[in-house]
Scaffold this active site. Structure first.
Site, PDB file in Angstrom:
ATOM      1  N   ARG A 196       0.811  -1.223   0.000  1.00  0.00           N
ATOM      2  CA  ARG A 196       0.000   0.000   0.000  1.00  0.00           C
ATOM      3  C   ARG A 196       0.846   1.276   0.000  1.00  0.00           C
ATOM      4  NH1 ARG A 196      -1.814   4.145   0.211  1.00  0.00           N
ATOM      5  NH2 ARG A 196      -3.863   4.916   0.823  1.00  0.00           N
ATOM      6  N   LYS A 197       2.107   1.139   0.394  1.00  0.00           N
ATOM      7  CA  LYS A 197       3.015   2.300   0.461  1.00  0.00           C
ATOM      8  C   LYS A 197       2.355   3.497   1.140  1.00  0.00           C
ATOM      9  CE  LYS A 197       5.938   1.017  -3.453  1.00  0.00           C
ATOM     10  NZ  LYS A 197       5.117   0.007  -4.168  1.00  0.00           N
ATOM     11  N   TYR A 198       1.930   3.303   2.387  1.00  0.00           N
ATOM     12  CA  TYR A 198       1.342   4.389   3.160  1.00  0.00           C
ATOM     13  C   TYR A 198       2.308   5.566   3.209  1.00  0.00           C
ATOM     14  CZ  TYR A 198      -1.977   0.852   4.654  1.00  0.00           C
ATOM     15  OH  TYR A 198      -2.945  -0.126   4.662  1.00  0.00           O
TER      16      TYR A 198
END
Ligand code: S5P
Length: 260
Positions: A92-94
């Site tokens: 998700r690569k927050y």
């Protein structure tokens, strides 16, 4: 040097329970292949995992590219993970303030915290996001791969950014599984996992700046522990036989590395 130690030994150094599990799965199944199932149909993903699940240690998803998402997809994905003994990484690569990341992780359509063993996150916003993820695990074993470097051409990550990212991670040993990175010098802790994307059997590039290195280069020279392969497998004529080729090649490189 961490990269000379076998995964069994690395598991003993792990402070995050997902890192420990992943090292143990790799050693048991003899595979360090992470399949990035970047497909937009849930049935295509499940059909592929049915056939390649036995060959991978980790399955990386982009849950928000699936066009026919239902909760049943998650139920079946978890069943496959159990049957074939692999972990699930939601990529998700927050990259937001802690409060927003906490909501994105726990709420919404996907409820990522319910099913993903681990997620990816950028260090850009600062450590609030790690605090948020650490507090949102509901008592479950969960992990985070922090982005310390990227594979794409022209990315804005500097040496200083990478070093500060590694220092930030050291403050959260219970939640950090490892780093998404490209170089063995990036970190030293043998209990953390180097997850390296941008890998195909031949060095090349795609038309949008992705850069591919070979298994030999990423494992023997650059220190990758788990290797992420997406299109090298999912876009191949025969994804299943290609997955086996990647698995065997990657494992041979790892064996060469640890047998000195
Ligand atoms: O630096 C990065 C980090 C990641 S997580 N470069 C990447 O390519 N990735 C992800 O790895 C990317 O989002 C994609 O899902 C996968 C690489 O896919 P491939 O088809 O290029 O092998």
């Amino acid at each position: 040097e961490r990269i000379l130690l076998p995964y069994e030994k690395r598991a003993e150094f792990a402070t995050n329970s997902i890192a420990k599990q992943l090292f143990t799965i790799m050693a048991t199944k003899k595979t360090n292949l992470c399949l990035s199932v970047d497909l937009t149909s849930s049935t295509k993903i499940l059909d592929l995992l049915e056939k390649v699940g036995e060959h991978v240690c980790l399955v990386k998803t982009h849950i928000d590219i699936i066009e026919d998402f239902t909760n049943d997809f998650i139920v079946r994905l978890k069943q496959l993970a159990q049957t074939f003994n692999f972990l699930i990484l939601e990529d998700r690569k927050y990259a937001d303030i802690g409060n927003t990341v906490s909501l994105q992780y726990s709420k919404g359509l996907y409820q990522v915290g319910e099913w993903a063993d681990c997620v990816t996150a950028h260090s850009l916003p600062g450590e609030g996001l790690l605090k948020a993820l650490n507090n949102s695990n509901n008592g479950l074993s969960r992990g985070v791969f922090l982005l310390a470097e990227m594979s794409s051409e022209g990315n804005l990550i500097t040496k200083d950014y990478t070093e500060t990212t590694v220092k930030m991670a050291a403050k959260y040993p219970e939640i950090i599984t490892g780093f998404v990175c490209q170089k063995k010098e990036t970190f030293k802790d043998p209990g953390l996992i180097q997850l390296t994307p941008g890998v195909q059997l031949e060095s090349s590039k795609d038309e949008l700046g992705q850069v591919y290195n070979t298994p030999e280069k990423v494992i023997l020279e650059n220190g990758a522990d788990v290797v992420v392969v997406g299109r090298g497998i999912v876009a191949a004529k025969s994804p299943v036989s290609e997955a086996i080729i990647y698995k065997d090649t990657l494992w041979r490189c790892y064996m060469k590395r640890v047998s000195g």
